[in-house]
Design a protein around this motif. Structure first.
Motif, short mmCIF file in Angstrom:
data_model
loop_
_atom_site.label_atom_id
_atom_site.label_comp_id
_atom_site.label_asym_id
_atom_site.label_seq_id
_atom_site.Cartn_x
_atom_site.Cartn_y
_atom_site.Cartn_z
N PRO A 157 0.83 -1.21 0.00
CA PRO A 157 0.00 0.00 0.00
C PRO A 157 0.87 1.26 0.00
O PRO A 157 2.04 1.21 0.37
CB PRO A 157 -0.79 -0.13 1.31
CG PRO A 157 0.09 -0.93 2.21
CD PRO A 157 0.88 -1.86 1.32
N LYS A 158 0.27 2.36 -0.43
CA LYS A 158 0.96 3.65 -0.35
C LYS A 158 0.03 4.60 0.39
O LYS A 158 -1.19 4.43 0.35
CB LYS A 158 1.20 4.21 -1.76
CG LYS A 158 2.25 3.44 -2.53
CD LYS A 158 2.54 4.16 -3.85
CE LYS A 158 3.31 3.23 -4.77
NZ LYS A 158 2.74 3.15 -6.11
N SER A 159 0.63 5.59 1.02
CA SER A 159 -0.23 6.54 1.73
C SER A 159 0.35 7.94 1.63
O SER A 159 1.54 8.13 1.36
CB SER A 159 -0.39 6.14 3.20
OG SER A 159 0.86 6.16 3.84
N SER A 160 -0.51 8.92 1.85
CA SER A 160 -0.04 10.31 1.86
C SER A 160 -0.77 11.06 2.96
O SER A 160 -1.83 10.64 3.42
CB SER A 160 -0.31 10.96 0.51
OG SER A 160 -1.70 10.93 0.24
N LEU A 161 -0.13 12.15 3.39
CA LEU A 161 -0.68 12.96 4.47
C LEU A 161 -1.27 14.24 3.89
O LEU A 161 -0.63 14.93 3.12
CB LEU A 161 0.45 13.31 5.45
CG LEU A 161 0.09 14.18 6.64
CD1 LEU A 161 -0.75 13.42 7.64
CD2 LEU A 161 1.37 14.68 7.32
N GLN A 162 -2.53 14.53 4.26
CA GLN A 162 -3.18 15.78 3.83
C GLN A 162 -3.24 16.73 5.01
O GLN A 162 -3.50 16.29 6.14
CB GLN A 162 -4.62 15.51 3.35
CG GLN A 162 -4.76 15.29 1.87
CD GLN A 162 -4.23 13.93 1.46
OE1 GLN A 162 -4.49 12.96 2.13
NE2 GLN A 162 -3.46 13.88 0.38
N THR A 163 -2.99 18.01 4.73
CA THR A 163 -3.10 18.99 5.81
C THR A 163 -4.08 20.08 5.41
O THR A 163 -4.07 20.54 4.26
CB THR A 163 -1.75 19.66 6.11
OG1 THR A 163 -1.25 20.23 4.89
CG2 THR A 163 -0.74 18.67 6.65
N VAL A 164 -4.94 20.45 6.34
CA VAL A 164 -5.88 21.55 6.10
C VAL A 164 -5.75 22.53 7.27
O VAL A 164 -6.17 22.22 8.39
CB VAL A 164 -7.33 21.04 5.99
CG1 VAL A 164 -8.28 22.20 5.75
CG2 VAL A 164 -7.46 20.01 4.88
N PRO A 165 -5.12 23.68 7.01
CA PRO A 165 -5.00 24.65 8.11
C PRO A 165 -6.34 25.31 8.42
O PRO A 165 -7.15 25.51 7.53
CB PRO A 165 -4.02 25.69 7.57
CG PRO A 165 -3.88 25.43 6.12
CD PRO A 165 -4.53 24.14 5.76
N ASP A 166 -6.58 25.55 9.69
CA ASP A 166 -7.80 26.25 10.11
C ASP A 166 -7.39 27.66 10.50
O ASP A 166 -6.71 27.88 11.50
CB ASP A 166 -8.41 25.52 11.31
CG ASP A 166 -9.74 26.14 11.73
OD1 ASP A 166 -9.88 27.38 11.61
OD2 ASP A 166 -10.61 25.39 12.18
#
Ligand SMILES: [Zn+2]
Length: 796
Positions: free
Chosen positions: A701-710
């Motif tokens: 599997p592969k994975s990635s990190l998503q970031t959403v600033p508030d």
């Protein structure tokens, strides 16, 4: 709040209660087990009676029932409400009426209290805005038409005055709308939903709430059109009648003999108690003089001599006679004591003692239920004890050897194992047919069909078509609604023959994970209950057999527990406690895998005759049905790492005349039962496909990190995306991620993966692992390598 709104709120509350009670009351065993409570004549309830015709209506109106002024005639059906005592409800049920509980007096107070609570809560939430999350917006077409299904969750929760409305534009540009219903189970709000028969399929729907929120979603297809491949040689349909457990077992033995290269019989080590009972008789009138009644129970099984024992109670017709018991061979003769006017004076307790003294080698005598035996016993002409079993002689009374058929080219534990088992519940007659049909398809298509050959060559398949043969025989020959096994764990006071149909252990409540003994809901400690969990966990041989299979064959990675009816497809957790805290939810990755696999399986079911297992009946057990403490799928999942599903075969049939879904029951006409077996055998083959894919899966599997600033709070929301269903293990403290690290779980019931709020600059370290155990970048969480993922998340 207007009057109309108030009324609809009240009706909504009433309808939940009605649903709750009607499901309880539709089970005959539950009715029987609550007989003692039914003695309480003061308790009255508001009930709804479905009346078959005008003549029956007249009879009811002429009866002593306290009728309300509600009468509903719709589609040839008459619904009438009445106030009734529990005894009257019982009588109506006995007469064959359908009864729905609307509410009882004591519930009215509860309803008022709850109402006030709701009013208070509503005031509070109307001051905050809610948010909508559209969980599903699907269309599907089955044999009866095209349907639209929408599920939406509101952060306001279950408040009926917060009405959710779906809106869309049809082909002609006309605006359409529908109101969603909230789905609540055991007091927990799950989501709002609507299932509609529609003419044409909208592209988008918009959901709005009366609190002012709005959300939009595209409408996607729930299950593909499932057109079967033409020109493929594949044989199906090997069943032509409902089969009893003896027939079923002979059938798999024959199959194993016919296909010795790819099949064998596995005899499970724990023999059942057997289709057998002690012989019994009741002396005296239990209705009018229960204190004088006596229960006799033979020591020998009925078929081993118990059924030959007879008893006679005589009045010697002379003054001042002594109580005497004479036994010759298997005849017990009691001469009752008399007074000076030659009338019998022996109490039941005295007769019981005398019988136990003189005939104790043949029988045990006990008072009836909780009576003390204080009544005076009357003469009784000769009666013969009986075990009450009516199966023909060819049905063995001996302990039964439960058997599995094991199918596979290499049956040495080297291939991915799959376990399918049916008829834990005796009355579910269609379920062994699913098992047999599946086995035959695998064996009979092996030589001609490449897909079947692939499955049989690469899997190790265990099929137990009848887990509960004793109960199964009983269901076929004695009492068709038998659910449990036949083993009586009741103490003497409830072990009289009038309770025989209520004895036994629910084999899907007898297991050791999340059981009633652990405080989970949906099992009972009452030996007469339909869901009696047994005296202790895994007490029953039938349950032990299943665990033995899992322990002996650690290659088993997939399980299917086949039940009926309703058309459900479910997976763990299967139980929750009184706070509605479930057993641990699977990780977000595992849950995603369950959903992904369900597509294949449900597509396969649909192929046969277009049956669609509804999205609202697909998912974790407590989200779509109810808690089932100590069920077998949970023990397989939590203790044996088996992906353990449950089928409820027998989806409701759409009745175009009534415009309603209609339940098929446990024992539908064979024509229907046959169709159910065929379509769910398709589903079983679909599940084997899933297991085969699993065995072949070496893709990392592969994975990635998503970031959403508030922007407002200055924090950052992080979430992970994976290339396939996979569990993410992560750390936020700079340490290397291991199997002990936190895992990404679900945000909430029927929602996706959670996100995490980061409040200060943090280095996130993580890896992902798929369900087959493949780890991203071949990272070894137990080694010294550093080939995990990491990323710094900056917070200003
Ligand atoms: Zn069942």
């Amino acid at each position: 709040m207007g009057v109309k709104r108030m009324l609809s709120l009240a009706l909504a509350v009433l309808s939940i209660i009605a649903l709750g009670f009607s499901s309880v009351w539709s089970s005959p065993q539950t009715v029987a087990s609550t007989m003692s409570e039914l003695e309480a004549e003061q308790d009255k309830s508001l009930i709804r009676i479905t009346v078959p015709n005008e003549k029956a209506l007249d009879e009811l109106v002429a009866s002593d029932l306290d009728l309300t002024e509600y009468l509903n005639r719709e589609n040839g059906k008459i619904e009438m409400d009445a106030i009734a005592t529990n005894r009257e409800v019982e009588d109506l049920l006995q007469q064959g009426y359908d009864i729905e509980m609307i509410t009882s007096d004591e519930e009215v107070n509860q309803i008022l209290t709850e109402r006030q609570h709701t009013v208070d809560q509503l005031e509070q939430i109307s001051e905050e805005a809610d948010q909508l999350n559209i969980l599903r917006a699907n269309h599907f077409t089955n044999q009866s038409g095209t349907f639209l299904y929408i599920e939406t969750k509101t952060t306001a929760g279950d408040y009926r005055s917060n009405v959710l409305t779906a809106e869309w534009t049809d082909e002609n540009g006309q605006q359409q709308s529908a109101t969603l219903s909230p789905k609540v189970d055991h007091g927990e709000y799950l989501y709002h939903y609507v299932l509609l028969n529609i003419e044409d399929i909208p592209e988008h729907v918009t959901i709005t709430s009366s609190l002012g929120a709005s959300a939009e979603s595209a409408v996607t297809e729930w299950i593909g059109d499932g057109t079967p491949d033409d020109g493929k040689h594949y044989v199906t349909d090997f069943i032509d009648h409902y089969m009893d457990p003896t027939e079923i077992t002979e059938r798999i033995e024959q199959l194993a003999e016919e296909f010795p290269e790819i099949a064998e019989i596995v005899t499970l080590p724990y023999e059942t108690n057997g289709y057998r009972r002690n012989a019994q008789a009741i002396i005296g009138d239990v209705n009018n003089n229960p204190g004088a009644a006596i229960v006799l129970t033979s020591h020998a099984w009925g078929h081993e001599g118990g059924n030959q024992i007879s008893v006679e109670l005589q009045n010697p017709e002379q003054a001042n006679a002594d109580l005497q018991v004479n036994v010759s061979s298997d005849t017990i003769e009691v001469n009752l004591a008399t007074n000076s006017t030659s009338n019998p004076i022996s109490t039941a307790a005295e007769v019981i003692e005398a019988i136990n003294d003189e005939a104790g080698h043949l029988v045990t005598a006990t008072p009836f239920r909780n009576n003390q035996g204080e009544g005076i016993v009357q003469a009784q002409t000769e009666i013969t004890l009986t075990d009450g079993l009516n199966a023909p002689e060819e049905i063995s009374r001996d302990p039964f050897e439960v058997k599995a058929i094991r199918i596979g080219k290499d049956r040495d534990g080297s291939k991915t194992g799959v376990l399918a088992y049916s008829q834990e519940h005796a009355r579910e007659w269609v379920t062994p047919l699913v098992a047999i049909e599946t086995a035959e398809r695998l064996l009979r298509n092996y030589s001609t069909d490449a897909d079947t050959k692939k499955l049989v060559n690469n899997l190790d398949i265990f099929i137990v078509p009848t887990v509960n043969p004793d109960g199964g025989h009983y269901s076929f020959y004695d009492y068709n609604y038998q659910r449990k096994n036949m083993t009586n764990h009741c103490p003497a006071e409830s072990a009289d023959p009038l309770n025989r149909n209520s004895w036994g252990v629910d084999l899907n409540r007898n297991h050791s994970v999340g059981s009633v003994h652990d405080g989970y809901i949906g099992g009972s400690t009452n030996c007469l209950s339909g869901s009696y969990a047994g005296p202790e966990e895994t007490s029953e041989p039938e349950a032990k057999n299943l665990i033995w299979l899992a322990e002996e064959n650690p290659n088993i990675k997939f399980g299917m527990n086949i039940h009926s009816y309703g058309g459900y497809f479910m997976w763990p957790p299967g139980a929750y406690d009184e706070n509605r805290t479930t057993l641990p939810r699977p990780t977000a990755g595992e849950e995603a895998y369950f959903w992904q696999a369900s597509e294949t399986i449900l597509d396969a079911i649909k192929e046969h005759r277009g049956t669609v297992i509804l999205p609202g009946r697909t998912g974790p057990i407590p989200d779509v049905l109810y808690s089932a403490a100590g069920n077998s799928a949970d023990v397989l999942w939590y203790e044996h790492d088996i992906f353990a599903w449950d089928f409820e075969v027998g989806a409701d049939l759409w009745n175009p005349e009534t415009g309603r879904w209609q339940a098929v029951g446990f024992q539908p006409p064979f024509e229907e039962g046959h169709e159910e077996a065929m379509e769910f055998a398709n589903g079983m083959i679909g599940m084997l496909d899933i297991a085969h894919q699993y065995g072949k899966d070496h893709q990392l599997p592969k994975s990635s990190l998503q970031t959403v600033p508030d922007e407002t709070s200055g924090t950052v929301e992080i979430s992970f995306e994976t290339s396939e269903p996979a569990t993410v293990f992560y750390t936020l403290d700079g340490s290397k991620p291991t199997f002990e690290s936190d895992r990404i779980s679900l945000k909430g019931t029927r929602e996706g993966a959670e996100s995490i709020t980061i409040t200060e600059t943090t280095t996130v370290k993580w890896f992902s692992m798929d369900v087959a155990g493949n780890i991203e970048k071949n990272y070894n969480p137990e080694g010294n390598g550093k080939n995990y993922n990491q990323k710094e998340v900056r917070v200003k």
